[in-house]
Design a protein around this motif. Sequence first.
Motif, PDB file in Angstrom:
ATOM      1  N   ILE A   1       0.867  -1.189   0.000  1.00 41.19           N
ATOM      2  CA  ILE A   1       0.000   0.000   0.000  1.00 41.19           C
ATOM      3  C   ILE A   1       0.902   1.237   0.000  1.00 41.19           C
ATOM      4  O   ILE A   1       1.610   1.504   0.962  1.00 41.19           O
ATOM      5  N   HIS A   2       0.866   1.962  -1.116  1.00 41.45           N
ATOM      6  CA  HIS A   2       1.638   3.211  -1.185  1.00 41.45           C
ATOM      7  C   HIS A   2       0.763   4.387  -0.776  1.00 41.45           C
ATOM      8  O   HIS A   2       1.273   5.409  -0.352  1.00 41.45           O
ATOM      9  N   ASN A   3      -0.542   4.239  -0.969  1.00 39.10           N
ATOM     10  CA  ASN A   3      -1.436   5.335  -0.614  1.00 39.10           C
ATOM     11  C   ASN A   3      -2.851   4.772  -0.510  1.00 39.10           C
ATOM     12  O   ASN A   3      -3.453   4.426  -1.521  1.00 39.10           O
TER      13      ASN A   3
ATOM     14  N   CYS B   1      10.075   0.921   5.378  1.00 39.72           N
ATOM     15  CA  CYS B   1      10.356   2.255   4.850  1.00 39.72           C
ATOM     16  C   CYS B   1      11.019   2.156   3.468  1.00 39.72           C
ATOM     17  O   CYS B   1      11.915   1.332   3.264  1.00 39.72           O
ATOM     18  N   ASN B   2      10.556   2.989   2.542  1.00 40.37           N
ATOM     19  CA  ASN B   2      11.197   3.023   1.215  1.00 40.37           C
ATOM     20  C   ASN B   2      12.660   3.422   1.328  1.00 40.37           C
ATOM     21  O   ASN B   2      13.032   4.213   2.194  1.00 40.37           O
ATOM     22  N   GLY B   3      13.459   2.909   0.423  1.00 39.93           N
ATOM     23  CA  GLY B   3      14.804   3.437   0.242  1.00 39.93           C
ATOM     24  C   GLY B   3      14.770   4.372  -0.956  1.00 39.93           C
ATOM     25  O   GLY B   3      13.715   4.595  -1.560  1.00 39.93           O
TER      26      GLY B   3
ATOM     27  N   PHE C   1      -1.284  13.684   5.283  1.00 36.10           N
ATOM     28  CA  PHE C   1      -0.771  12.344   5.577  1.00 36.10           C
ATOM     29  C   PHE C   1       0.332  12.062   4.571  1.00 36.10           C
ATOM     30  O   PHE C   1       0.339  12.649   3.475  1.00 36.10           O
ATOM     31  N   GLU C   2       1.265  11.218   4.925  1.00 41.49           N
ATOM     32  CA  GLU C   2       2.364  10.910   3.998  1.00 41.49           C
ATOM     33  C   GLU C   2       2.835   9.475   4.239  1.00 41.49           C
ATOM     34  O   GLU C   2       3.546   9.191   5.195  1.00 41.49           O
ATOM     35  N   PRO C   3       2.402   8.561   3.373  1.00 41.79           N
ATOM     36  CA  PRO C   3       2.754   7.144   3.571  1.00 41.79           C
ATOM     37  C   PRO C   3       4.258   6.946   3.782  1.00 41.79           C
ATOM     38  O   PRO C   3       4.664   6.257   4.710  1.00 41.79           O
ATOM     39  N   CYS C   4       5.069   7.504   2.916  1.00 40.10           N
ATOM     40  CA  CYS C   4       6.507   7.493   3.161  1.00 40.10           C
ATOM     41  C   CYS C   4       7.054   8.881   2.817  1.00 40.10           C
ATOM     42  O   CYS C   4       7.498   9.611   3.676  1.00 40.10           O
ATOM     43  N   GLY C   5       6.975   9.231   1.547  1.00 37.94           N
ATOM     44  CA  GLY C   5       7.591  10.472   1.096  1.00 37.94           C
ATOM     45  C   GLY C   5       9.028  10.180   0.700  1.00 37.94           C
ATOM     46  O   GLY C   5       9.779   9.540   1.447  1.00 37.94           O
ATOM     47  N   LEU C   6       9.388  10.601  -0.502  1.00 36.31           N
ATOM     48  CA  LEU C   6      10.777  10.420  -0.947  1.00 36.31           C
ATOM     49  C   LEU C   6      11.520  11.750  -0.989  1.00 36.31           C
ATOM     50  O   LEU C   6      12.727  11.793  -0.760  1.00 36.31           O
TER      51      LEU C   6
HETATM   52  C1  GLC Z   1       2.787   7.330  -2.570  1.00 34.52           C
HETATM   53  C2  GLC Z   1       2.849   8.139  -1.302  1.00 34.52           C
HETATM   54  C3  GLC Z   1       4.249   8.579  -0.913  1.00 34.52           C
HETATM   55  C4  GLC Z   1       5.241   7.460  -1.088  1.00 34.52           C
HETATM   56  C5  GLC Z   1       5.149   6.904  -2.498  1.00 34.52           C
HETATM   57  C6  GLC Z   1       6.128   5.755  -2.739  1.00 34.52           C
HETATM   58  O1  GLC Z   1       2.675   8.107  -3.700  1.00 34.52           O
HETATM   59  O2  GLC Z   1       1.996   9.268  -1.358  1.00 34.52           O
HETATM   60  O3  GLC Z   1       4.259   9.019   0.431  1.00 34.52           O
HETATM   61  O4  GLC Z   1       6.547   7.913  -0.832  1.00 34.52           O
HETATM   62  O5  GLC Z   1       3.860   6.405  -2.729  1.00 34.52           O
HETATM   63  O6  GLC Z   1       5.918   4.706  -1.845  1.00 34.52           O
END
Ligand code: GLC
Length: 485
Positions: free
Chosen positions: A169-171, A252-254, A384-389
């Motif tokens: 789930i990215h969003n 967490c994304n890299g 809200f911000e699932p991860c944010g790069l």
């Molecule tokens: C989605 C989220 C973002 C996340 C990205 C990659 O677009 O809004 O927060 O970094 O996916 O996972």
Amino acid sequence: MLKKLKILMVSPECVPFAKTGGLGDCVASLSLHLAKLGHDVRIAMPLYTEIALPKSTIANPEPMIVNLGYGTEYAKLWEHRNENLITYFIEFNRYFGRDGIYSGCYGDHCDNPERFAFMCRSALDLCYFKNWLPDLIHCHDWTTGLIPVYLCTTERNLPLGRTGSVFTIHNIQHHGLAPKSILKFSGIPDHVFRPDGVEAVGMVNMMKAGIYFSKKLTTVSHCYSKEIQTPNFGFGLENVLKFKAGDLIGICNGIDISNWNPETDRLIPANYSAGNMTGKLACKRELQKTFGLEQNDAIPIFCVVSRLAEQKGLDLLANILHRVINHMAVQFVVLGNGEFWLESRLSELASIYNSKIGTFIGFDEKLSHLVLAGSDLLVIPSRFEPCGLTQMYAMRYGTLPLAHSTGGLSDTIENYDKSTNAGTGFLFSNLSHDALYNTLGWACATYYDDKINFNAMRYRAMQKDFSWKCSAEKYIEVYHWAMEI
Ligand code: GLC
Ligand code: ADP
């Protein structure tokens, strides 16, 4: 030693081919990292009109049958190899031969459910066609939600029935709602249309489908994995997520640290490192020139690089920009596109304060590197911000994030603490105009009056390890769990 895996990534976006946000970056950089570790990773995605196939693509596409519920269609399958990574492009012009990945000039494409159901079915059919059965399929967001359903139903007694599935789930905001008839279209049996299946409020919910039918679930930060189980962040799927909580893991994304590296980046006018920051000043000067701002080395530049969507909270920034510009000696640079009213509002502010605010409305990958390199701070007031790069890219470039402490922002940014001289950015916890204004003031005061600490913070931010190393290992572990079920 765990065995090397055959992994199929299915995604509507993947850089450098198609990107509207972080999903495209994430799928590409994770896949590349896994391939470098020796796994057999292949990506399946649509061939959109915008994609210019690289020269190294295998010259002729192969005609491939796609088995839908109403009969068969022929798609063309293109294959591209790069650094041990294979990308399959699915060409089918009725669905992908038009402008925009999800939307065109009249808004969202109204046949998005059919388009992405088609992508899901063809991703499975290509495995049979290529006689390549993956150990695991990694699905990303609602557009891929029907894949786990296929694996548990139509494929159950076929070779792909033994393939594991991980759904990321990215969003959670975007559900992919479709009438029940999408099941008939896709060839998925009706019995999955139930509350503990794909149904929600009388519709098929493709996000829910992915959540229910995948073997393991991940989301892109630890904090977001907890948040989405609450009504404030779950967008109505919080109870489904609570039910599946035992299978839900936050990873967490890299980021791609070779593409986003101020020491080698060819998209910026001068390179620099934590040990030698002179090149950053050259980037700042170039940025001020590009956006028509007053040339001033001493003034802090706050930037935004973002989709202009409600999620990102930039309406709050637009509402206080007058006040900020009139009370603080700062400049603003905005690179973004999205909601029309916000584009207009930000452009209007830039025309009023043309030496202090500069905007570029549009999507420009090259410019995003200059903006992040030349600025001093990046503003991210996301609801809200699932991860944010972007905050991770910014930190690598010595540009300190100023953000609402939510989701991946709170997991990746350490708040500044003057007393202990710790931190890599400025965080605030209650999203409001005043909280944002006060935090901008705090960062501005630190920049002017506490230069040594500000620079020390920059140095720490640039040392942070945001590579895929740890997170890719976690994914491999999750892949193995998903295959054991
Ligand atoms: C989605 C989220 C973002 C996340 C990205 C990659 O677009 O809004 O927060 O970094 O996916 O996972
Ligand atoms: P999201 O996926 O929610 O949009 P992320 O921070 O995860 O947020 O990823 C956004 C990505 O899109 C980053 O790579 C960022 O640099 C890029 N981006 C966003 N808007 C633009 C734009 N207008 N031009 C160029 N790149 C952009």
